[in-house]
Write a protein that holds these residues in place. Structure first.
Motif, PDB file in Angstrom:
ATOM      1  N   VAL A  41       0.888  -1.066   0.273  1.00 18.77           N
ATOM      2  CA  VAL A  41       0.272  -0.124   0.186  1.00 18.77           C
ATOM      3  C   VAL A  41       1.047   1.256   0.323  1.00 18.77           C
ATOM      4  N   LEU A  42       1.042   2.352  -1.205  1.00 16.41           N
ATOM      5  CA  LEU A  42       1.397   3.702  -1.697  1.00 16.41           C
ATOM      6  C   LEU A  42       0.849   4.427  -0.813  1.00 16.41           C
ATOM      7  N   LYS A  43       2.215   5.385  -0.095  1.00 16.81           N
ATOM      8  CA  LYS A  43       3.547   4.898  -0.502  1.00 16.81           C
ATOM      9  C   LYS A  43       4.343   4.327   0.905  1.00 16.81           C
ATOM     10  N   GLY A  44       3.817   4.610   1.814  1.00 11.98           N
ATOM     11  CA  GLY A  44       4.013   4.388   3.407  1.00 11.98           C
ATOM     12  C   GLY A  44       4.572   2.836   3.008  1.00 11.98           C
ATOM     13  N   ALA A  45       4.381   1.389   2.578  1.00  8.63           N
ATOM     14  CA  ALA A  45       4.493   0.191   2.621  1.00  8.63           C
ATOM     15  C   ALA A  45       5.752  -0.021   1.812  1.00  8.63           C
ATOM     16  N   VAL A  75      -5.041  13.831  10.816  1.00  7.47           N
ATOM     17  CA  VAL A  75      -6.633  13.215  11.066  1.00  7.47           C
ATOM     18  C   VAL A  75      -7.113  12.575   9.788  1.00  7.47           C
ATOM     19  N   SER A  76      -7.547  11.093  10.465  1.00 17.72           N
ATOM     20  CA  SER A  76      -7.637  10.262   9.335  1.00 17.72           C
ATOM     21  C   SER A  76      -9.741  10.837   9.732  1.00 17.72           C
ATOM     22  N   SER A  77      -9.909  10.406   7.821  1.00 14.06           N
ATOM     23  CA  SER A  77     -11.589  11.149   8.195  1.00 14.06           C
ATOM     24  C   SER A  77     -12.668  10.061   8.044  1.00 14.06           C
ATOM     25  N   VAL A  98       0.150  -5.694   2.714  1.00 16.07           N
ATOM     26  CA  VAL A  98       1.329  -5.300   3.385  1.00 16.07           C
ATOM     27  C   VAL A  98       1.078  -3.816   3.343  1.00 16.07           C
ATOM     28  N   GLU A  99       1.106  -3.380   4.778  1.00 12.22           N
ATOM     29  CA  GLU A  99       0.946  -1.708   5.610  1.00 12.22           C
ATOM     30  C   GLU A  99       1.884  -1.336   5.966  1.00 12.22           C
ATOM     31  N   ASP A 100       2.521  -0.351   6.235  1.00 12.69           N
ATOM     32  CA  ASP A 100       3.569   0.236   6.652  1.00 12.69           C
ATOM     33  C   ASP A 100       3.073   0.463   8.437  1.00 12.69           C
ATOM     34  N   ILE A 101       1.848   1.055   8.389  1.00  9.62           N
ATOM     35  CA  ILE A 101       0.843   1.571   9.507  1.00  9.62           C
ATOM     36  C   ILE A 101      -0.514   1.297   9.198  1.00  9.62           C
ATOM     37  N   VAL A 102      -0.784   0.612  11.202  1.00  7.50           N
ATOM     38  CA  VAL A 102      -2.569   0.382  10.569  1.00  7.50           C
ATOM     39  C   VAL A 102      -3.020   0.939  12.173  1.00  7.50           C
ATOM     40  N   ASP A 103      -3.879   2.541  11.989  1.00 12.62           N
ATOM     41  CA  ASP A 103      -3.645   3.081  12.960  1.00 12.62           C
ATOM     42  C   ASP A 103      -5.812   3.426  13.362  1.00 12.62           C
ATOM     43  N   THR A 104      -6.617   4.065  12.519  1.00  9.70           N
ATOM     44  CA  THR A 104      -7.848   4.252  13.067  1.00  9.70           C
ATOM     45  C   THR A 104      -8.299   2.587  12.089  1.00  9.70           C
ATOM     46  N   GLY A 105      -7.909   2.228  10.990  1.00  7.96           N
ATOM     47  CA  GLY A 105      -8.554   1.041  10.242  1.00  7.96           C
ATOM     48  C   GLY A 105      -8.996   1.029   8.815  1.00  7.96           C
ATOM     49  N   HIS A 106      -9.203   1.812   9.132  1.00  9.53           N
ATOM     50  CA  HIS A 106      -9.988   2.340   7.936  1.00  9.53           C
ATOM     51  C   HIS A 106      -9.896   2.460   6.851  1.00  9.53           C
ATOM     52  N   THR A 107      -8.621   2.761   6.517  1.00 11.53           N
ATOM     53  CA  THR A 107      -7.868   1.729   5.331  1.00 11.53           C
ATOM     54  C   THR A 107      -8.010   0.397   5.106  1.00 11.53           C
ATOM     55  N   LEU A 108      -7.441  -0.436   6.007  1.00 11.50           N
ATOM     56  CA  LEU A 108      -7.131  -1.863   5.775  1.00 11.50           C
ATOM     57  C   LEU A 108      -8.792  -2.173   5.101  1.00 11.50           C
ATOM     58  N   LEU A 158       7.386   5.475   6.727  1.00 12.56           N
ATOM     59  CA  LEU A 158       6.531   6.514   7.399  1.00 12.56           C
ATOM     60  C   LEU A 158       6.511   8.057   7.346  1.00 12.56           C
ATOM     61  N   ASP A 159       5.986   9.147   7.212  1.00 13.22           N
ATOM     62  CA  ASP A 159       6.097  10.279   6.739  1.00 13.22           C
ATOM     63  C   ASP A 159       5.523  10.957   8.051  1.00 13.22           C
ATOM     64  N   TYR A 160       5.680  12.346   7.876  1.00 10.10           N
ATOM     65  CA  TYR A 160       5.250  13.677   8.520  1.00 10.10           C
ATOM     66  C   TYR A 160       5.398  14.199   7.648  1.00 10.10           C
ATOM     67  N   HIS A 164      11.124  12.378   6.117  1.00  7.16           N
ATOM     68  CA  HIS A 164      11.624  10.991   7.311  1.00  7.16           C
ATOM     69  C   HIS A 164      11.120   9.609   6.570  1.00  7.16           C
ATOM     70  N   ARG A 165      10.480   9.580   5.236  1.00 12.19           N
ATOM     71  CA  ARG A 165       9.802   8.788   5.251  1.00 12.19           C
ATOM     72  C   ARG A 165      11.220   7.149   4.681  1.00 12.19           C
ATOM     73  N   THR A 166      12.941   7.566   4.534  1.00 15.48           N
ATOM     74  CA  THR A 166      13.665   7.202   4.331  1.00 15.48           C
ATOM     75  C   THR A 166      14.735   6.778   5.899  1.00 15.48           C
TER      76      THR A 166
HETATM   77  C1  PRP Z   1      -1.179   5.377   6.166  1.00 13.50           C
HETATM   78  C2  PRP Z   1      -1.179   4.170   5.708  1.00 13.50           C
HETATM   79  C3  PRP Z   1      -2.145   3.813   6.014  1.00 13.50           C
HETATM   80  C4  PRP Z   1      -3.349   4.363   6.734  1.00 13.50           C
HETATM   81  C5  PRP Z   1      -2.832   4.179   7.711  1.00 13.50           C
HETATM   82  O1  PRP Z   1      -0.822   5.975   4.842  1.00 13.50           O
HETATM   83  O2  PRP Z   1       0.227   3.986   5.391  1.00 13.50           O
HETATM   84  O3  PRP Z   1      -2.817   3.478   4.724  1.00 13.50           O
HETATM   85  O4  PRP Z   1      -2.160   5.452   6.963  1.00 13.50           O
HETATM   86  O5  PRP Z   1      -4.288   4.725   8.330  1.00 13.50           O
HETATM   87  P1  PRP Z   1      -5.851   4.720   8.706  1.00 13.50           P
HETATM   88  O6  PRP Z   1      -5.948   2.585   9.719  1.00 13.50           O
HETATM   89  O7  PRP Z   1      -5.876   4.779   9.970  1.00 13.50           O
HETATM   90  O8  PRP Z   1      -7.204   3.808   7.638  1.00 13.50           O
HETATM   91  P2  PRP Z   1      -1.057   8.174   4.808  1.00 13.50           P
HETATM   92  O9  PRP Z   1      -2.362   8.049   4.120  1.00 13.50           O
HETATM   93  O10 PRP Z   1      -0.371   8.500   5.759  1.00 13.50           O
HETATM   94  O11 PRP Z   1      -0.443   7.561   3.010  1.00 13.50           O
HETATM   95  P3  PRP Z   1       0.963   7.208   2.479  1.00 13.50           P
HETATM   96  O12 PRP Z   1       1.086   5.212   3.152  1.00 13.50           O
HETATM   97  O13 PRP Z   1       1.040   7.942   1.471  1.00 13.50           O
HETATM   98  O14 PRP Z   1       2.127   8.636   3.729  1.00 13.50           O
END
Ligand code: PRP
Length: 177
Positions: A41-45, A75-77, A98-108, A158-160, A164-166
């Protein structure tokens, strides 16, 4: 321009050790599978996918997918939009998202639903980190690297604000930085 390196949360060595463990587990679980497709899952992964995939001992193909969340950058909407779909035919394949991070879970959650429309044989999930306290929807992570607190993390993909991604490790920053 001065550059203050973010404080280390998960060191490079700890990440690499965990990636090795995850790759071993995935290689064992998919030992009899000839149709595994890693969906990054781009870009973070991109960095996690590169390291993980190179340590697998089994046949695998690589696909990428890109999504974006509506709303402000940190802030995830909850509204997720597909920006780029997989390129190859994944019908009947065994998918590992393959994800870098799961935060709220909405994306996954969105990705699992969306990828089901491609009629794969199976879908499993892998994330390097999870913010366990931030979950808004329930989504199963089959292979998880680390649970972390509700901090703003950067590095290893992961970025801000695209910075800092690399970094080779995962660090913490103040989001006002
Ligand atoms: C990040 C990360 C996940 C998502 C997780 O992506 O890569 O895809 O957030 O967040 P969630 O669980 O709250 O949905 P981001 O939107 O930062 O994009 P990027 O990977 O291009 O940096």
């Amino acid at each position: 321009m001065s550059y203050d390196a973010p404080e280390v949360l998960i060191s490079e060595d700890d990440i690499q050790s965990r990636v090795t463990e995850l790759a071993a587990q995935i290689s064992e679980d998919y030992a009899d599978c000839n149709d595994l497709v890693l969906v990054g899952v781009l870009k973070g992964a991109f960095i996690f996918l590169a390291d993980l995939s190179r340590q697998l001992k089994i046949p695998r193909l690589i696909e990428f997918i890109a999504v974006s969340s509506y709303g402000s950058s940190n802030v995830s909407s909850g509204a997720v939009r597909l920006v780029m779909d997989v390129r190859g035919n994944i019908e009947g394949k065994h998918l590992l998202i393959v994800e870098d991070i799961v935060d709220t879970g909405h994306t996954l959650k969105y990705l699992i639903g969306m990828l089901k429309s491609h009629r794969p044989a199976s879908i499993k999930t892998c994330s390097l980190v999870r913010k366990a306290e931030s979950a808004q929807v329930e989504v199963k992570i089959d292979y998880l690297g680390f649970d972390i607190g509700d901090e703003w993390v950067v590095g290893y993909g992961l970025d801000y604000a695209e910075q800092h991604r690399t970094l080779p490790y995962i660090g913490i920053i103040e989001p006002t930085e």
